[in-house]
Structures are given as C-alpha cells and as structure tokens.
Design a protein around this motif. Sequence first.
Motif, PDB file in Angstrom:
ATOM      1  N   LEU A 336       0.825  -1.202   0.000  1.00  0.00           N
ATOM      2  CA  LEU A 336       0.000   0.000   0.000  1.00  0.00           C
ATOM      3  C   LEU A 336       0.861   1.254   0.000  1.00  0.00           C
ATOM      4  O   LEU A 336       0.583   2.215  -0.730  1.00  0.00           O
ATOM      5  N   LEU A 337       1.922   1.269   0.809  1.00  0.00           N
ATOM      6  CA  LEU A 337       2.765   2.455   0.878  1.00  0.00           C
ATOM      7  C   LEU A 337       3.410   2.753  -0.473  1.00  0.00           C
ATOM      8  O   LEU A 337       3.413   3.906  -0.935  1.00  0.00           O
ATOM      9  N   LEU A 338       3.956   1.738  -1.122  1.00  0.00           N
ATOM     10  CA  LEU A 338       4.602   1.959  -2.414  1.00  0.00           C
ATOM     11  C   LEU A 338       3.583   2.356  -3.479  1.00  0.00           C
ATOM     12  O   LEU A 338       3.884   3.157  -4.373  1.00  0.00           O
ATOM     13  N   ASP A 339       2.364   1.818  -3.383  1.00  0.00           N
ATOM     14  CA  ASP A 339       1.312   2.237  -4.311  1.00  0.00           C
ATOM     15  C   ASP A 339       0.941   3.705  -4.096  1.00  0.00           C
ATOM     16  O   ASP A 339       0.671   4.442  -5.059  1.00  0.00           O
ATOM     17  N   LEU A 340       0.918   4.151  -2.856  1.00  0.00           N
ATOM     18  CA  LEU A 340       0.646   5.558  -2.564  1.00  0.00           C
ATOM     19  C   LEU A 340       1.771   6.447  -3.089  1.00  0.00           C
ATOM     20  O   LEU A 340       1.527   7.516  -3.675  1.00  0.00           O
ATOM     21  N   ILE A 341       3.006   6.000  -2.889  1.00  0.00           N
ATOM     22  CA  ILE A 341       4.162   6.783  -3.347  1.00  0.00           C
ATOM     23  C   ILE A 341       4.159   6.905  -4.866  1.00  0.00           C
ATOM     24  O   ILE A 341       4.462   7.975  -5.426  1.00  0.00           O
ATOM     25  N   GLU A 342       3.799   5.824  -5.551  1.00  0.00           N
ATOM     26  CA  GLU A 342       3.852   5.803  -7.012  1.00  0.00           C
ATOM     27  C   GLU A 342       2.558   6.289  -7.650  1.00  0.00           C
ATOM     28  O   GLU A 342       2.410   6.245  -8.881  1.00  0.00           O
ATOM     29  N   GLY A 343       1.604   6.732  -6.831  1.00  0.00           N
ATOM     30  CA  GLY A 343       0.375   7.279  -7.374  1.00  0.00           C
ATOM     31  C   GLY A 343      -0.602   6.249  -7.883  1.00  0.00           C
ATOM     32  O   GLY A 343      -1.563   6.587  -8.588  1.00  0.00           O
ATOM     33  N   ARG A 344      -0.415   4.983  -7.557  1.00  0.00           N
ATOM     34  CA  ARG A 344      -1.352   3.934  -7.974  1.00  0.00           C
ATOM     35  C   ARG A 344      -2.589   3.926  -7.087  1.00  0.00           C
ATOM     36  O   ARG A 344      -3.619   3.352  -7.452  1.00  0.00           O
ATOM     37  N   GLU A 345      -2.468   4.474  -5.896  1.00  0.00           N
ATOM     38  CA  GLU A 345      -3.596   4.614  -4.969  1.00  0.00           C
ATOM     39  C   GLU A 345      -3.622   6.053  -4.470  1.00  0.00           C
ATOM     40  O   GLU A 345      -2.581   6.717  -4.392  1.00  0.00           O
ATOM     41  N   VAL A 346      -4.808   6.518  -4.123  1.00  0.00           N
ATOM     42  CA  VAL A 346      -4.980   7.872  -3.589  1.00  0.00           C
ATOM     43  C   VAL A 346      -5.428   7.766  -2.140  1.00  0.00           C
ATOM     44  O   VAL A 346      -6.379   7.049  -1.822  1.00  0.00           O
ATOM     45  N   ALA A 347      -4.722   8.448  -1.241  1.00  0.00           N
ATOM     46  CA  ALA A 347      -5.036   8.398   0.183  1.00  0.00           C
ATOM     47  C   ALA A 347      -6.401   9.036   0.458  1.00  0.00           C
ATOM     48  O   ALA A 347      -6.849   9.909  -0.301  1.00  0.00           O
ATOM     49  N   PRO A 348      -7.087   8.630   1.542  1.00  0.00           N
ATOM     50  CA  PRO A 348      -6.682   7.582   2.495  1.00  0.00           C
ATOM     51  C   PRO A 348      -7.172   6.197   2.050  1.00  0.00           C
ATOM     52  O   PRO A 348      -8.201   6.083   1.402  1.00  0.00           O
ATOM     53  N   GLN A 349      -6.410   5.174   2.414  1.00  0.00           N
ATOM     54  CA  GLN A 349      -6.743   3.798   2.070  1.00  0.00           C
ATOM     55  C   GLN A 349      -6.712   2.938   3.326  1.00  0.00           C
ATOM     56  O   GLN A 349      -5.824   3.086   4.168  1.00  0.00           O
ATOM     57  N   ARG A 350      -7.654   2.037   3.428  1.00  0.00           N
ATOM     58  CA  ARG A 350      -7.768   1.146   4.590  1.00  0.00           C
ATOM     59  C   ARG A 350      -7.798  -0.290   4.095  1.00  0.00           C
ATOM     60  O   ARG A 350      -8.599  -0.641   3.237  1.00  0.00           O
ATOM     61  N   ARG A 351      -6.901  -1.123   4.590  1.00  0.00           N
ATOM     62  CA  ARG A 351      -6.868  -2.538   4.251  1.00  0.00           C
ATOM     63  C   ARG A 351      -7.195  -3.345   5.514  1.00  0.00           C
ATOM     64  O   ARG A 351      -6.621  -3.085   6.575  1.00  0.00           O
ATOM     65  N   VAL A 352      -8.099  -4.300   5.384  1.00  0.00           N
ATOM     66  CA  VAL A 352      -8.524  -5.100   6.532  1.00  0.00           C
ATOM     67  C   VAL A 352      -8.193  -6.569   6.281  1.00  0.00           C
ATOM     68  O   VAL A 352      -8.582  -7.131   5.248  1.00  0.00           O
ATOM     69  N   ILE A 353      -7.464  -7.175   7.205  1.00  0.00           N
ATOM     70  CA  ILE A 353      -7.168  -8.606   7.152  1.00  0.00           C
ATOM     71  C   ILE A 353      -8.277  -9.329   7.907  1.00  0.00           C
ATOM     72  O   ILE A 353      -8.521  -9.055   9.079  1.00  0.00           O
ATOM     73  N   HIS A 354      -8.945 -10.216   7.223  1.00  0.00           N
ATOM     74  CA  HIS A 354     -10.046 -10.946   7.843  1.00  0.00           C
ATOM     75  C   HIS A 354      -9.496 -12.218   8.503  1.00  0.00           C
ATOM     76  O   HIS A 354      -8.877 -13.046   7.831  1.00  0.00           O
ATOM     77  N   PRO A 355      -9.700 -12.377   9.807  1.00  0.00           N
ATOM     78  CA  PRO A 355      -9.111 -13.505  10.528  1.00  0.00           C
ATOM     79  C   PRO A 355      -9.791 -14.825  10.193  1.00  0.00           C
ATOM     80  O   PRO A 355     -10.942 -14.865   9.743  1.00  0.00           O
ATOM     81  N   THR A 356      -9.063 -15.903  10.418  1.00  0.00           N
ATOM     82  CA  THR A 356      -9.610 -17.253  10.284  1.00  0.00           C
ATOM     83  C   THR A 356      -9.280 -18.038  11.544  1.00  0.00           C
ATOM     84  O   THR A 356      -8.272 -17.779  12.203  1.00  0.00           O
ATOM     85  N   LEU A 357     -10.119 -19.001  11.868  1.00  0.00           N
ATOM     86  CA  LEU A 357      -9.898 -19.842  13.048  1.00  0.00           C
ATOM     87  C   LEU A 357      -9.165 -21.099  12.612  1.00  0.00           C
ATOM     88  O   LEU A 357      -9.638 -21.833  11.737  1.00  0.00           O
ATOM     89  N   VAL A 358      -8.008 -21.364  13.211  1.00  0.00           N
ATOM     90  CA  VAL A 358      -7.203 -22.545  12.902  1.00  0.00           C
ATOM     91  C   VAL A 358      -7.425 -23.567  14.021  1.00  0.00           C
ATOM     92  O   VAL A 358      -7.013 -23.350  15.172  1.00  0.00           O
ATOM     93  N   LEU A 359      -8.096 -24.665  13.693  1.00  0.00           N
ATOM     94  CA  LEU A 359      -8.427 -25.680  14.699  1.00  0.00           C
ATOM     95  C   LEU A 359      -7.278 -26.668  14.854  1.00  0.00           C
ATOM     96  O   LEU A 359      -6.843 -27.283  13.879  1.00  0.00           O
ATOM     97  N   ARG A 360      -6.805 -26.798  16.091  1.00  0.00           N
ATOM     98  CA  ARG A 360      -5.748 -27.767  16.387  1.00  0.00           C
ATOM     99  C   ARG A 360      -6.163 -28.560  17.622  1.00  0.00           C
ATOM    100  O   ARG A 360      -7.343 -28.781  17.847  1.00  0.00           O
ATOM    101  N   GLY A 361      -5.189 -29.010  18.393  1.00  0.00           N
ATOM    102  CA  GLY A 361      -5.503 -29.963  19.451  1.00  0.00           C
ATOM    103  C   GLY A 361      -5.720 -29.415  20.842  1.00  0.00           C
ATOM    104  O   GLY A 361      -5.867 -30.182  21.798  1.00  0.00           O
ATOM    105  N   SER A 362      -5.761 -28.080  21.016  1.00  0.00           N
ATOM    106  CA  SER A 362      -5.840 -27.527  22.372  1.00  0.00           C
ATOM    107  C   SER A 362      -7.270 -27.314  22.864  1.00  0.00           C
ATOM    108  O   SER A 362      -7.466 -26.793  23.962  1.00  0.00           O
ATOM    109  N   THR A 363      -8.260 -27.689  22.054  1.00  0.00           N
ATOM    110  CA  THR A 363      -9.655 -27.555  22.486  1.00  0.00           C
ATOM    111  C   THR A 363     -10.377 -28.885  22.293  1.00  0.00           C
ATOM    112  O   THR A 363     -10.031 -29.666  21.402  1.00  0.00           O
ATOM    113  N   ARG A 364     -11.388 -29.128  23.119  1.00  0.00           N
ATOM    114  CA  ARG A 364     -12.200 -30.337  22.984  1.00  0.00           C
ATOM    115  C   ARG A 364     -13.605 -30.056  23.493  1.00  0.00           C
ATOM    116  O   ARG A 364     -13.840 -29.125  24.265  1.00  0.00           O
ATOM    117  N   ARG A 365     -14.534 -30.920  23.075  1.00  0.00           N
ATOM    118  CA  ARG A 365     -15.927 -30.778  23.494  1.00  0.00           C
ATOM    119  C   ARG A 365     -16.057 -31.116  24.973  1.00  0.00           C
ATOM    120  O   ARG A 365     -15.458 -32.063  25.471  1.00  0.00           O
TER     121      ARG A 365
END
Length: 554
Positions: A336-365
């Motif tokens: 995003l920063l390099l895109d702003l510097i090079e004019g590929r994006e116009v400020a302000p810009q917001r990027r959101v990382i959507h979380p995921t749940l990774v199921l492993r062995g530390s939980t049980r019913r």
Amino acid sequence: MTVGKNARPVRRDGPMYQQVRQDLLARIRRGEFPPGSLLPSENQICEQYGVSVTTARRAFLELVKEGVVRRRAGVGTMVTPRVRRARIAFASIDYTGDAWRHIPSVIGEMFAGIGEHAWRRDAVLEIVGVEDEEAEGYLRRVTERRSVDGLLLRVANDIRGEHLDILERAGMPYVLIKRHIPGRRMNCVISDDVTGARMATTHLLELGHRRIGFVCGKPHLMLNRERLAGYREALEEYGVGFDEGLVRHEEHFTTEMGYRAVRSLLERPSRPSAVFVASDTMALGGYEAVWDLGLRIPEDVSIVGYDDIQAASVLQPPLTTVRTSYYDFGRLAAQLLLDLIEGREVAPQRRVIHPTLVLRGSTRRLSPKKREAKRAATPQPHRQPPPSGRLSGLGLLCSGLEPALRQEVVRACAAEGALPLAGEETPPELWVQGLSLWQDLGTNLRRALERGRMALRRMGEGGVLVYVASAMSPDPSLGGIEHEAVRAGLERVVRVLAAEGAAKGVRVNALLCLADRHELQTERAAEVAGTVVFLASAAARSISGETLTLDGVP
C-alpha cells in the motif's frame, strides 16, 4: 482543481508544491516520463495542476535536489538516466529497548513481509526505532528533509492523532500497521479483531464451554478493547452472562504475564473450563501454568490463542488460534505504501485482514457431566518429577552418534530412568539421532529430514526426537558465515519435522555442537548428554522446533 488529462488528481493534503512533486515523481516511476525524456514546462505544469509558477518551480527544484531530474538552459527539465529507487522507512515508535525482545518472532515475520515486497518493488528499506517522547521530533525531521518517500508506522500503544497530523499536513505518504483511530480516515492495515475474538469464543461455546476466561495485555489499546468486545458479543449471542471475574488484563503481551493471568484464573475455586488468550505469546505462558498446576490440555482446560505465530503449531498439543498473519500485515502495508508513493492509490486507504480460526488440538468438546465436575474441581499441587528420574520409563534409541558420545548420552539418560533399547524393533519414546554437518551441508540436511520423517512414522504418541548435530567451529575470517549457514539449514529441518510431528504429539529439537570430534568425544560429551536429558524431560515439554547451540570452550 483542474488537471490535464495525463495527470492524476493530486492529494488534498500537504503543501501544494509537495503534492505536485509527489505526483510528478509517481508518473516518472510508472514510466510515463522515461529516463532522458523532457518533463512538461513550468507553464504546462501550471495549466495541468492549476498552480502558480512559483509552486511549479519549487516542485521542479525539489526533484532536482533529489537527483530525479536535471535542468538544462534552453532545453528544459529532463528525467535523469537512472531514476533513484523509492526509499521507505519502517519506524517503530516506543518499541525500542527491552520491548522488542518480548515479541521477536512476530516482528521477524512482519519484517519478512515488508522486506520481500520492498525487494520485489526495488525499494530501499530502512528500519528506525524511536522512543515515544522522541516521535514528534523524528516525524517533523523526516517530513522537512524528505529523507524517505514514505513511512510504515508500528506503535506500541495507540497512535496519536497529532503524529498523523504532522505527516498529513506535509503530504508524506504513510501506512499505519495494526492500529487505527475509529472514525478517522487514514492509511492503515488492520485486522477485524472484533470478528476474530467472536470466532474464538464462539468455537468454545459450541464445544459446550460456558465458563470461559479471557486473557489479554494492554487493556487500554483499541485492538484489545475490540477483542474484549468480540468475546462479550459471543457470550451474549449464546445467552451466557459476562463475568468480570473471568477476565484478566496484563501490562504487556509477554509469556510471563500470560502465565500469571492463566494461572490466576485456574486457581479460582470455580475455575473456567476454557480460556481465550487473545495473544499467542501469552498463551505460551498459559500452557506452562496449566502444566504446573497438574492439569492437562485439552482434557482439563481448553485454550484458544490469537495471531497464529510460528510456535503455535509446534506446541504440545498444537494451539487452536485465530490467524492474522504478521507476514501479511508487513506485505500489505509495504504494498500500500509503495502504491501511494507511485500514485497507484490515492489516500486515504484502509486494508482489513479478515481472521480465520485454525483448529488444532488444544480444544475439545465438554460434556454436560464433565462441565459440572470441572466447576467443582480445584487445582492440584505442582507436579513433581517421578522419584525414579526425569526420563522414567522412556524407551531410548540412539543412532548415528560416535561411540564415546553415544555411551555418555546413554549413561546420562539411563541415570534419569530411560530404558535403552537393544534394537530398532521396539518403537522408542526417545530417539537421539547423530548428524554430521562437517561438509556437504545440503546432502546431509536432506538425509536428516528423511531420517527424521522415518523416525516420526515409527515413534508413538508423545515421543521426543533430538538431533545432536556436529559441525566445525566457524572460521573467524569469514565472520561467522559458515556458522549461520549451518544453523539456518538445521533450523529449517527441525521446524519442518516439529510441525509434522505435532499431529501425534512428538517434539523435535536439535543441539548444534560447534566443536571438533575430539572435544565431542571427551570434555564436551557430558555437556551434550545433559542437554539431551533436558530436551527429553518434562521441563522442555513446551519446546519443539528449536535449535540450541553449544559453542566455545567448556
């Protein structure tokens, strides 16, 4: 403002000459004005951007000062043969000193994402650590001197609006990582922490847990208020009342504070059956607290973490967690920063990382009957090592070790209760493999990986695989390059095997011995054997995927 058809609209913040300069620089970098070509005249710039001659001239002078263009009397303003690379800085505010050491792995992942994208875009990257009280002065110097084209900001606490004001008034491109101010438009890369926390808590609720603890650090931070909000929302959705007594806030995100918080929850007369630790680093300490109280994960308490740091997948059992990749934070922020510097994006810009749940062995019913029993359960006293030794009853197999060293390892393990196996017919619980890295590093590492995978197939649940790797001491004239190459290769093999062994509870670690053969067979043998005993013992039960180094004179 009116602009020419070939120009992008300039930004609405910062001095006008800086806006024109930034847009011209972006057009040059995009190839609109290739090296050696003429830029529009000052009058044409005035027409395109709707600015005065003074503003256009000052924008040109800034580009000349930076070495991007040169002016020739009677000819005009020309792009230099080689346009300088974009320069960006990663500025960590109030993360200097000891604070960095609390979370070295996650910072390393973030740097990897930033560095890889900067490399792909041929940008120059610098890293700066700034104390909080020095931040304002640093930001003003950067904007005045234009020593970099843009800033990546990572702050230990919440970002101050006045710091962003300095950058925005000067027209300096920036991207804030993992922080934001609600209601303010800004350039940032953040995660949806409310949703992530709600996912973690909902997972535990769906498993039947109703007394769910919440642990987090720095309660004043916006991201932690959001995680607490997600936890409360999930409880409300399932009709479970919020209990302030099940919430623990600590000053920092450290393993030690995670230990303290989880232990205090589990020592309650009516302890929770599950704990959502909103930081994987703190969850590492939570594991230790569970074990020290004589409890088991997930049989006695389920644990969910947050972030999915590298260690999460190699814990025993592997940690169920919410993934918000620090590598992705770094990569997306740099992009995003390099895109702003090079004019590929116009400020302000917001990027959101959507979380995921990774199921492993530390939980049980949790069954209804067990739920009632757990409410009445009280923590057991600290589990003491069995009287017959730290390795009592473990079947021991040694392979690939030279005779004298093998004898010392077997002696030390047997003294702690391990049972040496005569052959390879019986699956061992403890397998010690010798590995020589004296030469032909690539071949030997491939063999180590193959032998390790064979061992994982043969070993039962909850086993321990320990490599004892030997290599020559590094040549001082090479500045430790040989040492770093050997260690990096071995670390990679160990981490791969630890991740593969985690599914069946097998821990994999290594001891790298930088000494000659004679030392390993004589004065260093006892030290090597003692380290093997430690890595195989319950004291190292949370350690997997690690490479320890034995170097120097004894």
